[in-house]
Design a protein around this motif. Structure first.
Motif, short mmCIF file in Angstrom:
data_model
loop_
_atom_site.label_atom_id
_atom_site.label_comp_id
_atom_site.label_asym_id
_atom_site.label_seq_id
_atom_site.Cartn_x
_atom_site.Cartn_y
_atom_site.Cartn_z
N UNK A 194 15.50 -3.78 -8.35
CA UNK A 194 14.96 -3.79 -6.99
C UNK A 194 13.90 -2.70 -6.89
N UNK A 195 12.70 -3.03 -6.41
CA UNK A 195 11.62 -2.03 -6.37
C UNK A 195 11.88 -0.93 -5.34
N UNK A 196 11.17 0.16 -5.52
CA UNK A 196 11.20 1.26 -4.56
C UNK A 196 10.95 0.72 -3.16
N UNK A 197 11.77 1.10 -2.21
CA UNK A 197 11.63 0.57 -0.86
C UNK A 197 10.44 1.21 -0.15
N UNK A 198 9.88 0.53 0.86
CA UNK A 198 8.77 1.13 1.60
C UNK A 198 9.10 2.49 2.21
N UNK A 209 0.83 -1.21 0.00
CA UNK A 209 0.00 0.00 0.00
C UNK A 209 0.86 1.25 0.00
N UNK A 210 2.02 1.21 0.63
CA UNK A 210 2.93 2.35 0.61
C UNK A 210 3.44 2.61 -0.80
N UNK A 211 3.91 1.56 -1.45
CA UNK A 211 4.48 1.72 -2.78
C UNK A 211 3.39 2.09 -3.80
N UNK A 212 2.21 1.52 -3.64
CA UNK A 212 1.11 1.86 -4.56
C UNK A 212 0.76 3.34 -4.47
N UNK A 213 0.63 3.87 -3.24
CA UNK A 213 0.27 5.28 -3.08
C UNK A 213 1.33 6.20 -3.66
N UNK A 214 2.61 5.78 -3.56
CA UNK A 214 3.69 6.60 -4.11
C UNK A 214 3.75 6.53 -5.63
#
Length: 239
Positions: free
Chosen positions: A164-168, A101-106
């Motif tokens: 590597x995906x964006x970190x939380x 949810x953090x990464x989605x909102x960003x």
């Protein structure tokens, strides 16, 4: 419908025309697990609720990427929820779902009106606790992935993240002005308290941190009283 995922379900709550909660479960969970259904029932007192299963979990198709491509599943579920005409969409995630949810909102600004992240990691590749070392074995070893498939009904992709995906914690700093609530138990066996503190610090004035005495990890540890407080927090921040 989630990308590569299973069916999403919506249940109407008291404020269904105003707010809808999209629940993002933790790793090895799915929408049909009793603890996820309990979360949905509790939040239904504060709005409509959409649940879904991430890719590779339960009856959902595909294979889990342990929080990377799952952002696409959540994006599809949020769009599906928005399609019912609700004025406000709130994403609520637990553990892996809390990082999603953090990464989605960003990464998808403007699609949610508030974010609640429960028991989430702040950074990737954390192995500082015994449960996380076991989880890394489950994800990275062929034998572990077999245990995941047959023991936890979770099919895990064998490829490493690339890129590597964006970190939380990086994501938490990009969510503003959307309000963010970070919830974490002081008895969490997976992630110690530096994780939620990092997330809340990154969020700045738009973030709020609840450190819950005696609480363990994720959905199993979130009791009905806590879920009611989360519902009230959402109501206060979005109405």
């Amino acid at each position: 419908m989630p990308s590569d995922g299973g069916s999403a379900t919506e249940s109407a709550g008291r404020d269904a025309t105003d707010t809808v909660f999209v629940v993002a479960h933790g790793f090895t969970g799915d929408a049909e697990r009793p603890h996820v259904r309990r979360i949905a029932r509790a939040l239904a007192a504060y709005g409509a609720v959409v649940t879904f299963s991430f890719r590779g979990h339960g009856a959902s198709g595909g294979r889990s990427t342990v929080g990377d491509k799952e952002v696409l599943d959540l994006a599809a579920a949020v769009a599906w929820a928005r399609g019912f005409g609700h004025a406000r969409v709130v994403s609520v995630g637990f553990s892996m779902g809390g990082s999603v949810v953090l990464r989605h909102a960003a990464l998808h600004p403007g699609t949610v009106d508030a974010v609640v992240s429960v028991s989430a990691p702040a950074r990737w590749y954390y192995r500082g606790t015994a449960p996380m070392r076991r989880l890394h074995w489950l994800v990275t070893r062929p034998t572990g992935r077999l245990v995941g498939r047959y023991g936890f009904h979770t099919r895990i992709h064998h490829r490493d993240w690339s890129p590597v995906p964006l970190s939380p914690v990086e994501a938490a700093g990009r969510i503003a002005p959307v309000p963010l609530l970070v919830v974490h138990g002081d008895s969490d066996a997976y992630f110690p308290l530096d994780h939620p503190r990092m997330l809340a610090e990154a969020a700045g004035d738009h973030g709020e941190l609840w450190l819950e005495p005696g609480m363990g990890h994720a959905e199993h540890a979130a009791d009905d009283a806590l879920l009611a407080r989360i519902g009230e927090w959402v109501r206060a921040r979005t109405h």
